[in-house]
Scaffold this active site. Structure first.
Site, short mmCIF file in Angstrom:
data_model
loop_
_atom_site.label_atom_id
_atom_site.label_comp_id
_atom_site.label_asym_id
_atom_site.label_seq_id
_atom_site.Cartn_x
_atom_site.Cartn_y
_atom_site.Cartn_z
N LEU A 194 5.30 -19.77 61.35
CA LEU A 194 4.54 -20.07 60.13
C LEU A 194 3.94 -21.48 60.12
CD1 LEU A 194 6.82 -18.34 57.49
CD2 LEU A 194 4.72 -17.49 58.55
N ASP B 82 21.92 -20.65 50.95
CA ASP B 82 22.05 -21.92 51.69
C ASP B 82 20.76 -22.73 51.53
OD1 ASP B 82 23.10 -23.91 53.27
OD2 ASP B 82 22.75 -22.88 55.18
#
Length: 231
Positions: A94, A197
């Site tokens: 990405l 997380d």
């Protein structure tokens, strides 16, 4: 170098690989590399020992669960498995080159709110996973206090004791476990889909200013657990 067995395993997805970039990110847990195919497509490849395959499999399922919520940009999983002596996980590349300014932070917050409206009937998840390199027990539970106490706080306390920190954490930790219920009097959170997380190293920004979340430790729980992790 990417192991030859991994290149062979990825060929049905990537075709012939003609270039790889130097390792980028991944911390001290995984080896990571950007991979390019002859048709110009690029991917982000994570590698580890073969016995790490269950960690990657759980991460792949977590990413797909986050994608189902359709709330924030999440890398797509293209391949996950074991080849020779290595486990691998192939994801979208990405190119997270954008800057995290206040506008991006607002987009992240709005997307996270949408994600937290994606709920389950119970707390936990259908499988255990990892938060970083640390095992994270899940399993389904009908009660948030029980889940949070036994599968988050108690597990971490026991882990600390096994690693030699009994005198530091055990007395206060046990008191917290014994007296946790009053903290939740009159409060029953919805079992929201959590990244699990979401510290600053597990989200980034594309060149067009779109926030992206990755490296999850997915489960369903109190949405405030995600918010606390971002601090």
């Amino acid at each position: 170098m990417i192991p030859a067995a991994v290149i062979d395993a990825l060929r049905p997805v990537t075709g012939e690989l003609h270039a790889t970039a130097a390792a980028s990110g991944g911390g001290c847990i995984n080896e990571t590399v950007r991979v390019a195919g002859t048709d110009g497509r690029c991917w982000f490849l994570k590698l580890n020992r073969a016995d790490f395959s269950d960690v990657f499999a759980a991460e792949a399922e977590g990413l797909e669960e986050l994608r189902r919520a359709n709330a924030l940009r999440v890398p797509r999983v293209h391949a996950c498995g074991v080849a020779g002596e290595h486990a691998y996980l192939l994801l979208d590349d990405l190119e997270l080159t954008g800057q995290a300014d206040s506008e991006v932070a607002a987009k992240l917050g709005e997307g996270l709110a949408r994600q937290h409206r994606f709920t389950a009937e119970r707390y936990g998840w259908h499988r255990d996973n990892h938060i970083g390199a640390t095992p994270q027990p899940n399993g389904w539970c009908d009660d948030w206090i029980t889940f949070f106490r036994d599968r988050r706080l108690k597990f971490q306390l026991e882990l600390a004791v096994r690693n030699g920190y009994a005198s530091v954490v055990q007395p206060d930790g046990e008191r917290v476990l014994e007296n946790i219920e009053p903290f939740f009097t009159g409060y029953t959170p919805m079992p929201s889909l959590l990244h699990g997380d979401l510290w600053g190293g597990n989200w980034g920004v594309t060149a067009t200013g779109e926030p992206v979340i990755f490296d999850p430790a997915v489960y369903y729980g109190d949405r405030e657990a995600d918010l606390a992790m971002t601090r």
